[in-house]
Design a protein around this motif. Structure first.
Motif, PDB file in Angstrom:
ATOM      1  N   LEU A 134      -5.346   6.291  -1.836  1.00  0.00           N
ATOM      2  CA  LEU A 134      -5.492   7.474  -0.984  1.00  0.00           C
ATOM      3  C   LEU A 134      -6.470   8.476  -1.576  1.00  0.00           C
ATOM      4  CD1 LEU A 134      -1.769   8.023   0.067  1.00  0.00           C
ATOM      5  CD2 LEU A 134      -3.592   6.930   1.376  1.00  0.00           C
ATOM      6  N   ASN A 135      -6.803   8.329  -2.844  1.00  0.00           N
ATOM      7  CA  ASN A 135      -7.728   9.243  -3.516  1.00  0.00           C
ATOM      8  C   ASN A 135      -9.161   8.732  -3.544  1.00  0.00           C
ATOM      9  OD1 ASN A 135      -5.580  10.959  -4.104  1.00  0.00           O
ATOM     10  ND2 ASN A 135      -5.103   9.822  -5.953  1.00  0.00           N
ATOM     11  N   VAL A 136      -9.405   7.565  -2.990  1.00  0.00           N
ATOM     12  CA  VAL A 136     -10.753   6.991  -2.963  1.00  0.00           C
ATOM     13  C   VAL A 136     -11.601   7.759  -1.954  1.00  0.00           C
ATOM     14  CG1 VAL A 136     -12.032   4.882  -2.387  1.00  0.00           C
ATOM     15  CG2 VAL A 136      -9.902   4.739  -3.656  1.00  0.00           C
ATOM     16  N   PRO A 137     -12.864   8.010  -2.263  1.00  0.00           N
ATOM     17  CA  PRO A 137     -13.717   8.748  -1.318  1.00  0.00           C
ATOM     18  C   PRO A 137     -13.852   8.037   0.030  1.00  0.00           C
ATOM     19  CG  PRO A 137     -14.776   8.565  -3.462  1.00  0.00           C
ATOM     20  CD  PRO A 137     -13.558   7.701  -3.506  1.00  0.00           C
ATOM     21  N   VAL A 138     -14.077   8.838   1.060  1.00  0.00           N
ATOM     22  CA  VAL A 138     -14.247   8.302   2.411  1.00  0.00           C
ATOM     23  C   VAL A 138     -15.422   7.327   2.424  1.00  0.00           C
ATOM     24  CG1 VAL A 138     -14.783   8.906   4.801  1.00  0.00           C
ATOM     25  CG2 VAL A 138     -13.260  10.352   3.466  1.00  0.00           C
ATOM     26  N   GLY A 139     -15.249   6.229   3.130  1.00  0.00           N
ATOM     27  CA  GLY A 139     -16.297   5.224   3.242  1.00  0.00           C
ATOM     28  C   GLY A 139     -16.086   4.042   2.316  1.00  0.00           C
ATOM     29  N   GLN A 140     -15.162   4.145   1.382  1.00  0.00           N
ATOM     30  CA  GLN A 140     -14.861   3.037   0.486  1.00  0.00           C
ATOM     31  C   GLN A 140     -13.538   2.401   0.879  1.00  0.00           C
ATOM     32  OE1 GLN A 140     -14.956   4.275  -3.585  1.00  0.00           O
ATOM     33  NE2 GLN A 140     -17.063   4.996  -3.492  1.00  0.00           N
ATOM     34  N   VAL A 141     -13.468   1.105   0.707  1.00  0.00           N
ATOM     35  CA  VAL A 141     -12.244   0.376   1.040  1.00  0.00           C
ATOM     36  C   VAL A 141     -11.203   0.644  -0.040  1.00  0.00           C
ATOM     37  CG1 VAL A 141     -11.230  -1.894   1.417  1.00  0.00           C
ATOM     38  CG2 VAL A 141     -13.531  -1.402   2.252  1.00  0.00           C
ATOM     39  N   ALA A 142      -9.980   0.932   0.388  1.00  0.00           N
ATOM     40  CA  ALA A 142      -8.887   1.201  -0.544  1.00  0.00           C
ATOM     41  C   ALA A 142      -7.600   0.599   0.015  1.00  0.00           C
ATOM     42  CB  ALA A 142      -8.735   2.696  -0.749  1.00  0.00           C
ATOM     43  N   THR A 143      -6.633   0.421  -0.854  1.00  0.00           N
ATOM     44  CA  THR A 143      -5.345  -0.142  -0.436  1.00  0.00           C
ATOM     45  C   THR A 143      -4.200   0.685  -1.004  1.00  0.00           C
ATOM     46  OG1 THR A 143      -5.270  -1.624  -2.340  1.00  0.00           O
ATOM     47  CG2 THR A 143      -6.238  -2.505  -0.310  1.00  0.00           C
ATOM     48  N   VAL A 144      -3.064   0.529  -0.375  1.00  0.00           N
ATOM     49  CA  VAL A 144      -1.804   1.096  -0.845  1.00  0.00           C
ATOM     50  C   VAL A 144      -0.855  -0.081  -1.024  1.00  0.00           C
ATOM     51  CG1 VAL A 144       0.158   2.549  -0.229  1.00  0.00           C
ATOM     52  CG2 VAL A 144      -2.144   3.289   0.317  1.00  0.00           C
ATOM     53  N   THR A 145      -0.185  -0.137  -2.175  1.00  0.00           N
ATOM     54  CA  THR A 145       0.746  -1.227  -2.464  1.00  0.00           C
ATOM     55  C   THR A 145       2.152  -0.662  -2.608  1.00  0.00           C
ATOM     56  OG1 THR A 145      -0.992  -2.433  -3.607  1.00  0.00           O
ATOM     57  CG2 THR A 145       1.256  -3.112  -4.052  1.00  0.00           C
ATOM     58  N   VAL A 146       3.096  -1.321  -1.965  1.00  0.00           N
ATOM     59  CA  VAL A 146       4.494  -0.889  -2.004  1.00  0.00           C
ATOM     60  C   VAL A 146       5.355  -2.061  -2.467  1.00  0.00           C
ATOM     61  CG1 VAL A 146       6.450  -0.103  -0.625  1.00  0.00           C
ATOM     62  CG2 VAL A 146       4.174   0.802  -0.161  1.00  0.00           C
ATOM     63  N   THR A 147       6.273  -1.769  -3.390  1.00  0.00           N
ATOM     64  CA  THR A 147       7.247  -2.758  -3.848  1.00  0.00           C
ATOM     65  C   THR A 147       8.638  -2.278  -3.465  1.00  0.00           C
ATOM     66  OG1 THR A 147       5.847  -3.383  -5.713  1.00  0.00           O
ATOM     67  CG2 THR A 147       8.163  -3.980  -5.850  1.00  0.00           C
ATOM     68  N   VAL A 148       9.356  -3.113  -2.726  1.00  0.00           N
ATOM     69  CA  VAL A 148      10.718  -2.792  -2.308  1.00  0.00           C
ATOM     70  C   VAL A 148      11.669  -3.696  -3.090  1.00  0.00           C
ATOM     71  CG1 VAL A 148      12.352  -2.759  -0.389  1.00  0.00           C
ATOM     72  CG2 VAL A 148       9.978  -2.107  -0.001  1.00  0.00           C
ATOM     73  N   THR A 149      12.645  -3.077  -3.747  1.00  0.00           N
ATOM     74  CA  THR A 149      13.663  -3.810  -4.496  1.00  0.00           C
ATOM     75  C   THR A 149      15.018  -3.477  -3.896  1.00  0.00           C
ATOM     76  OG1 THR A 149      12.321  -3.581  -6.491  1.00  0.00           O
ATOM     77  CG2 THR A 149      14.605  -4.242  -6.799  1.00  0.00           C
ATOM     78  N   CYS A 150      15.799  -4.524  -3.629  1.00  0.00           N
ATOM     79  CA  CYS A 150      17.109  -4.348  -3.001  1.00  0.00           C
ATOM     80  C   CYS A 150      18.122  -5.236  -3.713  1.00  0.00           C
ATOM     81  CB  CYS A 150      17.021  -4.723  -1.523  1.00  0.00           C
ATOM     82  SG  CYS A 150      18.583  -4.692  -0.632  1.00  0.00           S
ATOM     83  N   THR A 151      19.200  -4.647  -4.176  1.00  0.00           N
ATOM     84  CA  THR A 151      20.287  -5.418  -4.782  1.00  0.00           C
ATOM     85  C   THR A 151      21.357  -5.620  -3.717  1.00  0.00           C
ATOM     86  OG1 THR A 151      19.810  -4.484  -6.943  1.00  0.00           O
ATOM     87  CG2 THR A 151      21.967  -5.500  -6.651  1.00  0.00           C
ATOM     88  N   VAL A 152      21.635  -6.888  -3.430  1.00  0.00           N
ATOM     89  CA  VAL A 152      22.569  -7.249  -2.365  1.00  0.00           C
ATOM     90  C   VAL A 152      23.813  -7.872  -2.987  1.00  0.00           C
ATOM     91  CG1 VAL A 152      22.845  -8.595  -0.260  1.00  0.00           C
ATOM     92  CG2 VAL A 152      20.609  -7.718  -0.863  1.00  0.00           C
ATOM     93  N   ASN A 153      24.980  -7.406  -2.583  1.00  0.00           N
ATOM     94  CA  ASN A 153      26.220  -8.031  -3.037  1.00  0.00           C
ATOM     95  C   ASN A 153      26.353  -9.404  -2.394  1.00  0.00           C
ATOM     96  OD1 ASN A 153      27.087  -5.831  -4.595  1.00  0.00           O
ATOM     97  ND2 ASN A 153      27.939  -4.827  -2.791  1.00  0.00           N
ATOM     98  N   LEU A 154      26.694 -10.403  -3.192  1.00  0.00           N
ATOM     99  CA  LEU A 154      26.825 -11.759  -2.657  1.00  0.00           C
ATOM    100  C   LEU A 154      27.971 -11.873  -1.663  1.00  0.00           C
ATOM    101  CD1 LEU A 154      26.043 -13.964  -5.779  1.00  0.00           C
ATOM    102  CD2 LEU A 154      24.558 -13.370  -3.864  1.00  0.00           C
ATOM    103  N   SER A 155      28.939 -10.988  -1.749  1.00  0.00           N
ATOM    104  CA  SER A 155      30.035 -11.025  -0.770  1.00  0.00           C
ATOM    105  C   SER A 155      29.540 -10.647   0.620  1.00  0.00           C
ATOM    106  CB  SER A 155      31.169 -10.099  -1.194  1.00  0.00           C
ATOM    107  OG  SER A 155      30.713  -8.763  -1.271  1.00  0.00           O
ATOM    108  N   ASP A 156      28.429  -9.902   0.708  1.00  0.00           N
ATOM    109  CA  ASP A 156      27.850  -9.574   2.009  1.00  0.00           C
ATOM    110  C   ASP A 156      27.059 -10.745   2.574  1.00  0.00           C
ATOM    111  OD1 ASP A 156      28.901  -7.050   1.831  1.00  0.00           O
ATOM    112  OD2 ASP A 156      27.031  -6.110   1.178  1.00  0.00           O
TER     113      ASP A 156
END
Length: 150
Positions: free
Chosen positions: A100-122
């Motif tokens: 989001l801080n890259v100057p206008v006109g340049q290709v940039a990306t945003v990366t998101v990591t989602v971590t979820c702990t799930v109970n095995l009983s569910d």
């Protein structure tokens, strides 16, 4: 000799063998079926986490500041997981918003990591012990001609 062979082939001792074989084989088949269902449910949960990460990355990529992108990504991931019926015992959304801080006109990306702990009983059977942590990372391209705040 002939009478002994005829007894072995069709003697009265063979009558209960089918019940014994069934008593041994049926529980093994049921256990295999339960393991296959459990594996399928875990794989489906992984796909749900992937979808939540993609939703969060896309939502983060349309915001102008890192703080707004973090809030939007967290909200999008929570809504996606809730919509899909996946209950997380704990959830974490990490974002790399340096694009989001890259100057206008340049290709940039945003990366998101989602971590979820799930109970095995569910996921498996009620009362199943333990939990499984699922994680997925997704990247979304920031529009290179959109105004950015610096």
């Amino acid at each position: 000799m002939k009478s002994v062979l005829s007894r072995v082939r069709s003697g009265p001792r063979d009558r209960g063998s089918a019940a014994i074989e069934a008593a041994i084989i049926v529980p093994c088949l049921l256990m295999f079926l339960c393991l296959a269902i459990a594996g399928g449910r875990l794989a489906t949960s992984g796909a749900k986490i992937d979808a939540a990460a993609e939703d969060a990355a896309r939502e983060a990529s349309i915001h102008r500041t890192a703080a707004a992108a973090q809030d939007a990504a967290s909200t999008a991931a929570a809504e996606s997981l809730d919509d899909q019926g996946l209950k997380c015992a704990s959830r974490n959304v990490n974002i790399n918003a340096s694009g989001l801080n890259v100057p206008v006109g340049q290709v940039a990306t945003v990366t998101v990591t989602v971590t979820c702990t799930v109970n095995l009983s569910d996921l498996l059977l009620p009362g199943a012990p333990g939990a499984r942590t699922l994680e997925s990372t997704a990247t979304s391209v920031v529009d290179q001609y959109r105004q950015r705040d610096n």
